[in-house]
Design a protein around this motif. Structure first.
Motif, PDB file in Angstrom:
ATOM      1  N   UNK A 185      14.263  26.509 -14.501  1.00  0.00           N
ATOM      2  CA  UNK A 185      13.525  25.376 -14.276  1.00  0.00           C
ATOM      3  C   UNK A 185      14.520  24.102 -15.101  1.00  0.00           C
ATOM      4  N   UNK A 186      14.791  24.506 -16.200  1.00  0.00           N
ATOM      5  CA  UNK A 186      15.271  23.351 -17.059  1.00  0.00           C
ATOM      6  C   UNK A 186      16.760  22.895 -16.312  1.00  0.00           C
ATOM      7  N   UNK A 187      17.283  23.714 -15.668  1.00  0.00           N
ATOM      8  CA  UNK A 187      18.921  23.445 -15.227  1.00  0.00           C
ATOM      9  C   UNK A 187      18.974  22.820 -14.067  1.00  0.00           C
ATOM     10  N   UNK A 188      17.617  23.156 -13.026  1.00  0.00           N
ATOM     11  CA  UNK A 188      18.045  23.061 -11.790  1.00  0.00           C
ATOM     12  C   UNK A 188      18.225  21.609 -11.322  1.00  0.00           C
ATOM     13  N   UNK A 189      19.243  21.117 -10.581  1.00  0.00           N
ATOM     14  CA  UNK A 189      19.543  19.813 -10.267  1.00  0.00           C
ATOM     15  C   UNK A 189      18.648  19.172  -9.197  1.00  0.00           C
ATOM     16  N   UNK A 190      17.739  19.749  -8.597  1.00  0.00           N
ATOM     17  CA  UNK A 190      17.234  19.333  -7.720  1.00  0.00           C
ATOM     18  C   UNK A 190      17.498  19.703  -6.136  1.00  0.00           C
ATOM     19  N   UNK A 191      16.731  19.189  -5.105  1.00  0.00           N
ATOM     20  CA  UNK A 191      17.048  19.550  -3.806  1.00  0.00           C
ATOM     21  C   UNK A 191      17.847  18.560  -3.342  1.00  0.00           C
ATOM     22  N   UNK A 192      18.640  19.345  -2.291  1.00  0.00           N
ATOM     23  CA  UNK A 192      19.532  18.301  -1.584  1.00  0.00           C
ATOM     24  C   UNK A 192      18.941  17.641  -0.235  1.00  0.00           C
ATOM     25  N   UNK A 206      10.373  24.275  14.706  1.00  0.00           N
ATOM     26  CA  UNK A 206      10.417  24.980  13.651  1.00  0.00           C
ATOM     27  C   UNK A 206       9.817  24.559  12.372  1.00  0.00           C
ATOM     28  N   UNK A 207       9.195  25.440  11.600  1.00  0.00           N
ATOM     29  CA  UNK A 207       8.603  24.931  10.433  1.00  0.00           C
ATOM     30  C   UNK A 207       9.530  24.824   9.166  1.00  0.00           C
ATOM     31  N   UNK A 208      10.396  23.598   8.985  1.00  0.00           N
ATOM     32  CA  UNK A 208      11.319  23.399   8.194  1.00  0.00           C
ATOM     33  C   UNK A 208      10.905  22.327   7.194  1.00  0.00           C
ATOM     34  N   UNK A 209      10.849  22.512   6.032  1.00  0.00           N
ATOM     35  CA  UNK A 209      10.529  21.049   5.317  1.00  0.00           C
ATOM     36  C   UNK A 209      11.706  20.152   5.531  1.00  0.00           C
ATOM     37  N   UNK A 210      11.251  18.886   5.809  1.00  0.00           N
ATOM     38  CA  UNK A 210      12.406  17.903   5.966  1.00  0.00           C
ATOM     39  C   UNK A 210      12.112  16.871   4.943  1.00  0.00           C
ATOM     40  N   UNK A 211      13.497  16.716   4.154  1.00  0.00           N
ATOM     41  CA  UNK A 211      13.088  15.466   2.894  1.00  0.00           C
ATOM     42  C   UNK A 211      14.198  14.414   3.294  1.00  0.00           C
ATOM     43  N   UNK A 212      13.550  13.325   3.079  1.00  0.00           N
ATOM     44  CA  UNK A 212      14.328  12.002   3.754  1.00  0.00           C
ATOM     45  C   UNK A 212      15.387  11.796   2.625  1.00  0.00           C
ATOM     46  N   UNK A 213      14.965  12.046   1.206  1.00  0.00           N
ATOM     47  CA  UNK A 213      15.889  11.700  -0.080  1.00  0.00           C
ATOM     48  C   UNK A 213      15.780  13.041  -0.797  1.00  0.00           C
ATOM     49  N   UNK A 214      17.067  13.211  -1.375  1.00  0.00           N
ATOM     50  CA  UNK A 214      17.057  14.173  -2.210  1.00  0.00           C
ATOM     51  C   UNK A 214      16.619  14.094  -3.629  1.00  0.00           C
ATOM     52  N   UNK A 215      15.989  15.035  -4.378  1.00  0.00           N
ATOM     53  CA  UNK A 215      15.613  14.673  -5.582  1.00  0.00           C
ATOM     54  C   UNK A 215      16.520  15.214  -6.719  1.00  0.00           C
ATOM     55  N   UNK A 216      17.839  14.898  -6.595  1.00  0.00           N
ATOM     56  CA  UNK A 216      18.819  15.465  -7.701  1.00  0.00           C
ATOM     57  C   UNK A 216      18.382  14.588  -9.009  1.00  0.00           C
ATOM     58  N   UNK A 217      18.474  15.407 -10.102  1.00  0.00           N
ATOM     59  CA  UNK A 217      18.440  14.503 -11.405  1.00  0.00           C
ATOM     60  C   UNK A 217      18.941  15.268 -12.399  1.00  0.00           C
ATOM     61  N   UNK A 218      19.302  14.539 -13.468  1.00  0.00           N
ATOM     62  CA  UNK A 218      19.706  15.268 -14.638  1.00  0.00           C
ATOM     63  C   UNK A 218      18.715  15.542 -15.650  1.00  0.00           C
ATOM     64  N   UNK A 219      18.090  16.686 -16.051  1.00  0.00           N
ATOM     65  CA  UNK A 219      16.946  16.794 -16.901  1.00  0.00           C
ATOM     66  C   UNK A 219      17.350  17.360 -18.302  1.00  0.00           C
ATOM     67  N   UNK A 220      16.756  16.542 -19.200  1.00  0.00           N
ATOM     68  CA  UNK A 220      16.914  16.887 -20.514  1.00  0.00           C
ATOM     69  C   UNK A 220      15.598  17.237 -21.012  1.00  0.00           C
ATOM     70  N   UNK A 221      15.509  18.284 -21.447  1.00  0.00           N
ATOM     71  CA  UNK A 221      14.118  19.087 -21.710  1.00  0.00           C
ATOM     72  C   UNK A 221      13.860  18.592 -23.231  1.00  0.00           C
ATOM     73  N   UNK A 222      12.338  18.213 -23.614  1.00  0.00           N
ATOM     74  CA  UNK A 222      12.002  18.187 -25.080  1.00  0.00           C
ATOM     75  C   UNK A 222      12.132  19.607 -25.532  1.00  0.00           C
ATOM     76  N   UNK A 223      12.280  19.562 -26.847  1.00  0.00           N
ATOM     77  CA  UNK A 223      12.064  20.989 -27.600  1.00  0.00           C
ATOM     78  C   UNK A 223      10.903  21.688 -27.170  1.00  0.00           C
ATOM     79  N   UNK A 224       9.774  21.122 -26.820  1.00  0.00           N
ATOM     80  CA  UNK A 224       8.537  21.708 -26.758  1.00  0.00           C
ATOM     81  C   UNK A 224       8.034  21.747 -25.086  1.00  0.00           C
ATOM     82  N   UNK A 225       9.135  21.648 -24.440  1.00  0.00           N
ATOM     83  CA  UNK A 225       8.896  21.463 -23.015  1.00  0.00           C
ATOM     84  C   UNK A 225       9.371  22.836 -22.384  1.00  0.00           C
TER      85      UNK A 225
END
Length: 238
Positions: A185-192, A206-225
């Protein structure tokens, strides 16, 4: 090779869409994270002269493809994993009300094995047009998740459903996906972004989820997250 009403047919599987990555779904049963993009396999059928048959001339209702999870070098089946919550551990022999008792015993319960590849691992055949308007026979795996992080690849096996005329079932052909990575969960860069092929299938029902924009991100977790906020995370299947 397969005999069909006296005719010999040869089947060929090929990857039409490879998975790239996913977020691990863990060992709960509610939180599901699909492989992204959804794996898609194409089937081609040759007649006894070696010519490809038109897809619309093939009886696709009797075709199925199954998926299994393997190590990156295709040498180790990773479809089954031990639930770490069921591994033997030391447990108190007595209740906390007896502080003088410090002895412990090992749990005798057997570790529980569960599927590492979760979701619908078998697909029926679909006669669909791809994003280039070519009609083909496809097998779509839009509901696959992996419990553990790491690198994997998928093995796809094609089988003709047995009938009274031919009651035997064989693996007619096999194909492999490219290696893909499953992240924590902490290192996942997001969906394409959704692919053109996925969009073409969705437009055909066909039941496929379609995304208009990717959710790519760099995630820096807090120590308690322990888990990033994913209330609107499109990687989850609910």
């Amino acid at each position: 090779m397969h005999h069909n009403k006296g005719r010999l047919r040869k089947y060929e599987l090929e990857m039409a869409q490879h998975p790239i990555r996913a977020r691990m779904c863990g060992f709960g049963e509610k939180d599901r994270r699909p492989l992204d993009p959804p794996p898609v396999v194409r089937l081609r059928v040759r007649d006894d002269s070696g010519e490809f048959l038109q897809s619309e001339d093939v009886e696709v209702w009797k075709f199925v493809v199954s998926a299994t999870l393997w190590a990156p070098h295709s040498d180790n089946d990773r479809s089954i994993v031990i639930n770490p919550n069921t591994l033997p551990s030391s447990v108190p022999m007595y209740t906390p009300a007896a502080p003088a008792a410090t002895a412990s015993v090992m749990s005798l319960s057997e570790p529980v094995k569960v599927r590492n590849l979760v979701g619908t691992t078998v697909s029926n055949a679909y006669l669909l047009k791809d994003h280039r308007d070519n009609l083909s026979i496809f097998f779509i795996f839009h509901d696959l998740s992996v419990r553990t992080e790491g690198q994997f690849r998928l093995k796809f096996q094609f089988t003709v459903i047995p009938s009274e005329e031919d009651p035997r079932a064989f693996v007619e052909c096999v194909t492999w996906s490219n290696v893909f990575e499953v992240f924590s969960a902490k290192t996942f860069p997001g969906m394409t972004d959704s692919t053109e092929l996925s969009k073409a299938f969705a437009a055909q029902g066909i039941k496929i989820t379609i995304r208009k924009n990717s959710r790519g991100r760099v995630y820096l977790p807090r120590p308690d997250d322990d888990d990033p906020d994913d209330d609107d995370d499109p990687s989850a299947i609910r």
